[in-house]
Design an enzyme around this catalytic site. Structure first.
Site, PDB file in Angstrom:
ATOM      1  N   GLU A 472     -34.573 -70.358   6.232  1.00 51.11           N
ATOM      2  CA  GLU A 472     -33.636 -71.391   6.694  1.00 51.11           C
ATOM      3  C   GLU A 472     -34.179 -72.097   7.937  1.00 51.11           C
ATOM      4  O   GLU A 472     -33.961 -73.286   8.136  1.00 51.11           O
ATOM      5  CB  GLU A 472     -32.252 -70.805   6.969  1.00 51.11           C
ATOM      6  CG  GLU A 472     -31.571 -70.172   5.751  1.00 51.11           C
ATOM      7  CD  GLU A 472     -31.553 -71.070   4.518  1.00 51.11           C
ATOM      8  OE1 GLU A 472     -31.548 -72.313   4.654  1.00 51.11           O
ATOM      9  OE2 GLU A 472     -31.554 -70.526   3.397  1.00 51.11           O
ATOM     10  N   HIS A 478     -37.946 -78.839   9.244  1.00 46.90           N
ATOM     11  CA  HIS A 478     -38.092 -80.061   8.453  1.00 46.90           C
ATOM     12  C   HIS A 478     -37.108 -81.126   8.965  1.00 46.90           C
ATOM     13  O   HIS A 478     -37.428 -82.301   9.064  1.00 46.90           O
ATOM     14  CB  HIS A 478     -37.815 -79.724   6.981  1.00 46.90           C
ATOM     15  CG  HIS A 478     -38.410 -80.677   5.988  1.00 46.90           C
ATOM     16  ND1 HIS A 478     -38.166 -80.577   4.647  1.00 46.90           N
ATOM     17  CD2 HIS A 478     -39.224 -81.747   6.125  1.00 46.90           C
ATOM     18  CE1 HIS A 478     -38.816 -81.542   4.006  1.00 46.90           C
ATOM     19  NE2 HIS A 478     -39.455 -82.266   4.871  1.00 46.90           N
TER      20      HIS A 478
HETATM   21 ZN    ZN Z   1     -34.181 -73.141   0.675  1.00 45.03          ZN
END
Ligand code: ZN
Length: 680
Positions: A472, A478
């Site tokens: 996570e 990201h």
């Molecule tokens: Zn994922």
């Protein structure tokens, strides 16, 4: 009223984060209503603009429309997932259909599309736009055409009929699976039939019986009940009974049989794809994926199958031999495999969560992940208690880049609560984008359900939970590192078979001793995790990886077979499935079972022509991580390349291009095979 609504005022908080301390449930509905009206006015202004359509006054204006609505929706739906209550749930039921109507009013709007098409025809090959603008133009145009905007009047009508019929059918499919799952109960009254089962599984079954005013124990086809039963129950007949109940769901010829529904769904998906100019449904889906074509996916599955099948066959044989040694004389059947595998695994590795947990203190793991991010990207995290949170337990951090500039807000919400969904996820309250020349930095959140600390014990994680946290956190990076112009191309807004690369690559560090030595210290003695234990965790993690791979491939092949059909099927559903999955078969055939009739992922979920994506993502992350292994797992240059080419780019470029820019070549399966012990 709206004057006092904090959702409709400027957020006077650090970094304009959501003012959770001022928001109450009553604020949502009026805010939604006003924001939707605002968004609709913005769309009307685009349509009624007397100027000729341009990229700025149409595509960019559409991209910017409904900004307030996005902000409010994010806050609301994130709360509904992490800290909900009956009031929030009832608002969700009320507002969800309003939001779909809002979005239909945009994407099915013919006047708006006419403007978009004018811009597209004029600019889609024009050098006047930047690369990111081209991507936004392309994506916007496709959002309309993939919903049938280019069809003629009659065809549009047909398209709408098919879509309506499809949503009814998949709903029906899902309801049938659920009803069939709930319908079956194994009621045990003789304690001898519980032999082999762990105490917590027995307790849960006793509670289920008690809730239904019955004596004894009840087992169901729901995963937490079914799975341990198949793994541990000594009674072979009962295992078979459970297995048969599980694998005949939707295939009993009763009023919940899904076979005809499957035929209708695949025929309609095919018709819809053809209407939009594709040869089959998989082609339609995959044109918006990194894998691009059915042919590429099928070759990928085939290649993996060839590499893993010999291992899977050997693993099944090992389990059979092991069973023989314990006195088993019959043919090994599907309802025996999990049971004897579990015994073999225990005999071989003798490892349990309880042995590793003391080494994984949540606080230390968190610091270790911050530290890893710092070594790779130079990022630092500072806790800021002035940032409002929606629950006392939520921690809010500011992330700073190596040069000291502010990067993102990060919320961490670790422990289970009554109003929190199960599982773990990353989400965002605000996505990075450029607004009037200013870089708006994102607000990201990671939500998990880790064990809460007690007075005598800190929160201790299983190895799986450590991996989940890294996963996570990878999604969060990201989101946090995004550096794009347009919000809809920001962070994790990428093709579905690419989005798990940033998350899964992080999981690799959990297997690296160099990192574990910094993170895994016994919470009482401070002792570093012994290397033998790490080796065991890794080896046990690869136990039967051949079998697991072949099983995933079998589902992927079945999915692809249904969605590459170019004519409706003439044969029956069970035979069709059998021939699709035949190359992966490891056990004798069992009459009456069918996988497709309960395959909700593809018939009542978003995974049609997408199941391959699970393995695809593993191939990507293993191959990408190989570069870190070659250059050093903390190598700044490799990390920088990963950051610049992948983490910062969001959906602004074709993912294969991004991947090759980072890795220097297309992904290949070898790194994954080596990692899971299927190749030297
Ligand atoms: Zn994922």
């Amino acid at each position: 009223m709206n004057d006092n609504n904090p959702l409709l005022q400027p957020f006077n908080t650090p970094h304009q984060t959501a003012p959770f301390d001022k928001i109450s449930e009553d604020h949502f509905m009026p805010a939604f209503e006003l924001a939707m009206k605002e968004g609709r006015d913005e769309i009307a202004a685009i349509i009624n603009n007397p100027e000729p359509p341009t990229f700025e006054n149409t595509i960019e204006a559409l991209e910017k429309s409904g900004e307030r609505l996005d902000r409010i929706s994010n806050i609301f739906f994130n709360l509904n997932a992490a800290e909900t209550n009956e009031k929030i749930q009832s608002i969700a039921r009320e507002v969800s259909p309003m939001l779909s109507e809002y979005s239909n009013d945009i994407w099915l709007n013919e006047k708006l599309f006419a403007k978009v098409k004018t811009v597209y025809d004029q600019y889609h090959t024009s050098p006047a736009l930047t690369e990111e603008q081209h991507k936004l133009l392309e994506d916007t145009y496709k959002s309309f055409t993939r919903r049938g905007a280019l069809l003629s009047g009659d065809e549009k009508e047909k398209y709408r009929e098919i879509s309506a019929e499809l949503s009814k059918l998949s709903l029906q499919f899902g309801e049938n699976v659920l009803a069939e799952t709930n319908d079956f109960k194994l009621h045990i009254t003789n304690p001898e039939d519980l032999a082999g089962l762990p105490q917590d599984v027995i307790d849960a079954a006793a509670l289920k019986a008690k809730n239904e005013n019955l004596e004894g124990w009840i087992f169901t086809l729901h995963f937490p009940s079914y799975f341990p039963f198949m793994k541990f129950a000594d009674n072979r007949e009962l295992r078979k009974k459970m297995y048969m109940a599980y694998t005949t769901r939707g295939n009993k010829g009763n009023n919940r049989d899904n076979k005809e529904i499957i035929k209708k769904i695949v025929a309609l998906r095919l018709e819809k794809a053809k209407l939009l100019g594709y040869n089959n449904h998989a082609e339609y889906v995959l044109s918006e994926r990194m894998a691009k074509t059915p042919d590429r996916v099928n070759r990928f599955l085939q290649e993996l199958l060839e590499a893993s099948l010999p291992f899977a066959q050997k693993e099944v044989k090992e389990v059979e031999d092991f069973a023989r040694k314990t006195g088993f004389k019959d043919t090994l059947q599907r309802w025996d495999f999990a049971y004897y595998s579990e015994k073999l695994k225990t005999a071989r590795y003798n490892i349990s969560d309880e042995m590793t947990k003391p080494y994984f203190q949540l606080e230390k793991v968190k610091e270790g992940i911050f530290d890893l991010t710092n070594r790779l990207y130079g990022i630092t995290f500072k806790r800021n208690s002035d940032i409002p949170v929606y629950h006392d337990e939520v921690e809010a951090y500011e992330a700073y880049d190596a040069d000291g500039s502010f990067l993102a807000v990060l919320y961490l919400d670790f422990f289970p609560r009554e109003g929190k969904q199960g599982g773990a996820w990353m989400t965002s309250y605000l996505d990075q984008h450029i607004e009037n020349g200013k870089d708006i930095r994102p607000h990201i959140s990671v939500v998990t359900n880790f064990t809460r600390p007690t007075e005598s014990k800190p929160s201790l994680l299983t190895f799986n939970e450590v991996t989940t946290f890294l996963h996570e956190f990878g999604h969060a990076l990201h989101g946090m590192l995004s550096r794009v112009t347009y919000e809809s191309l920001s962070g994790t807004s990428v093709f579905r078979d690419f989005v798990e690369l940033p998350s899964q690559i992080m999981e690799n560090w959990a297997q690296q001793k160099e990192w574990l030595h910094m993170v895994a210290k016994h919470y009482e003695t401070g002792e570093t995790i012994p290397d033998e234990l790490v080796d065991k965790i890794v080896a046990a993690g690869n136990f039967q990886s051949g079998y697991a791979t072949v099983r995933q491939i079998s589902f992927g092949l079945n999915d692809m077979a249904w969605h590459t059909l170019e004519e409706p099927i003439a044969t029956d559903v069970t035979n069709f499935e059998k021939s699709a999955m035949q190359p992966t078969e490891l056990f004798p055939d069992v009459e009456g079972t069918c996988m497709s009739t309960a395959f909700s992922h593809i018939f009542n979920g978003g995974y049609a022509a997408g199941y391959y994506g699970y393995k695809w993502a593993e191939v990507l992350d293993a191959h990408a991580f190989q570069l870190f292994k070659q250059n050093g797992i903390f190598d700044r240059k490799t990390a920088q390349a990963f950051r610049e080419n992948i983490l910062e780019k969001g959906g602004t470029k074709d993912p294969m291009e991004l991947y090759i820019a980072f890795r220097g070549e297309e992904p290949s399966i070898d790194a994954l095979l080596i990692r899971c012990g299927l190749k030297n």
